[in-house]
Design a protein around this motif. Sequence first.
Motif, PDB file in Angstrom:
ATOM      1  N   HIS A  56       0.837  -1.204   0.000  1.00 18.91           N
ATOM      2  CA  HIS A  56       0.000   0.000   0.000  1.00 18.91           C
ATOM      3  C   HIS A  56       0.874   1.258   0.000  1.00 18.91           C
ATOM      4  O   HIS A  56       0.601   2.224  -0.724  1.00 18.91           O
ATOM      5  CB  HIS A  56      -0.895   0.022   1.244  1.00 18.91           C
ATOM      6  N   LEU A 110      -5.162   0.016  -3.279  1.00 22.69           N
ATOM      7  CA  LEU A 110      -5.811  -0.986  -2.435  1.00 22.69           C
ATOM      8  C   LEU A 110      -5.335  -2.397  -2.764  1.00 22.69           C
ATOM      9  O   LEU A 110      -5.117  -3.224  -1.872  1.00 22.69           O
ATOM     10  CB  LEU A 110      -7.328  -0.896  -2.599  1.00 22.69           C
ATOM     11  N   ASP A 115      -9.751  -4.500   1.981  1.00 27.06           N
ATOM     12  CA  ASP A 115      -9.349  -3.931   0.695  1.00 27.06           C
ATOM     13  C   ASP A 115     -10.332  -4.313  -0.410  1.00 27.06           C
ATOM     14  O   ASP A 115     -10.664  -3.488  -1.270  1.00 27.06           O
ATOM     15  CB  ASP A 115      -7.945  -4.422   0.319  1.00 27.06           C
TER      16      ASP A 115
END
Length: 351
Positions: free
Chosen positions: A21, A96, A299
């Motif tokens: 991320h 994500l 996510d």
Amino acid sequence: MSFLIAFLALSFLVFFHELGHFIAARIFGVRVEVFSIGFGVKIFSKKIGETQYALSMIPLGGYVKLKGQNDLDVLEQNCQNDSYSNKSPFVKIIILFAGPFFNFILAFFLFFMVGNMGVSTYLPIVGEVKKNMPAFEAGILENDEILSINAKQIKTWMDLQEAVAKDTMLNLVVLRKDKILDFTIRPEIIKAKNIFGEEIQKGVIGIAPSGKIGIVKYTGFESFEYASKKLYESSKIILLSVQKLISGIIPLKEVSGPVMIVDKLAQASKSDFVLLLLWVGLISVNLGILNLLPIPALDGGQILFNFYEILTRKPIYEKAKYYLTLFGWIILLSLMLLGLRNDILRLLGVW
């Protein structure tokens, strides 16, 4: 010591997930405000540049706090250029997805290492040959070593089982003492149980392993194939397990939590470093897939919200997003508590 290794391994998995991320966010110019291993009260923190790096009290997870993104307040917005909420849905999806993707990369690398180091496994050497079965009728004998099936090299007993399970004519190349022999065998189809206890049909030829164990190594492109196969098989089993759990085939008492994960890693660290790497790889795949489940608190759920915006060309209604995310957190926390409960009951010997 083994539990310390287990905690370090689990923390590393979380770190690598969050690193995905982090890197994706920085590539697209999103400011990372906090990079934390663990949740709760910060034990140690240091600010480098615009990011605060922290080690928090509860070592069973971690997070990155992006500018304009708040898991506890999904409606938080920030219109500045370095804000997550100011980016396009496509960029958000990449950020994500990067976390789970890094878990898959890590798992592949670990499986690749295991293949090069060597796997302890049953060798494809025949033990018992059952009478009136295809192998017996074809002339297979005890201590025969299966070298290949249908021109595909056989290195382990698992390779042999996978090849035989298919309902096809088999051409076996066998080493018998110092002679190479060829056999053509048609498997017999029988009813059996899979790992979920469901009835299936599979091919058998009527042989059992000799029990001889050896270290099987994979070199060059073989290592790549081994790692790819392990990644695919692990992902498939985890996805099927989720499906069977939802459908009720797997009982809820089989759900494991962080305590059992740490225990398994600790046991593996005591016995064999290669086994520890395999377990860490499997948990990494698990972490990647579970984070992609369409639960709004994960996510995968946030990715769905962004796909909705791409398809409809408008963001999801704020109230709908809020309540769906709240519902997702309820599901997630319920599963965590269920896993923790099951872990405690297993440790107490109730199950």
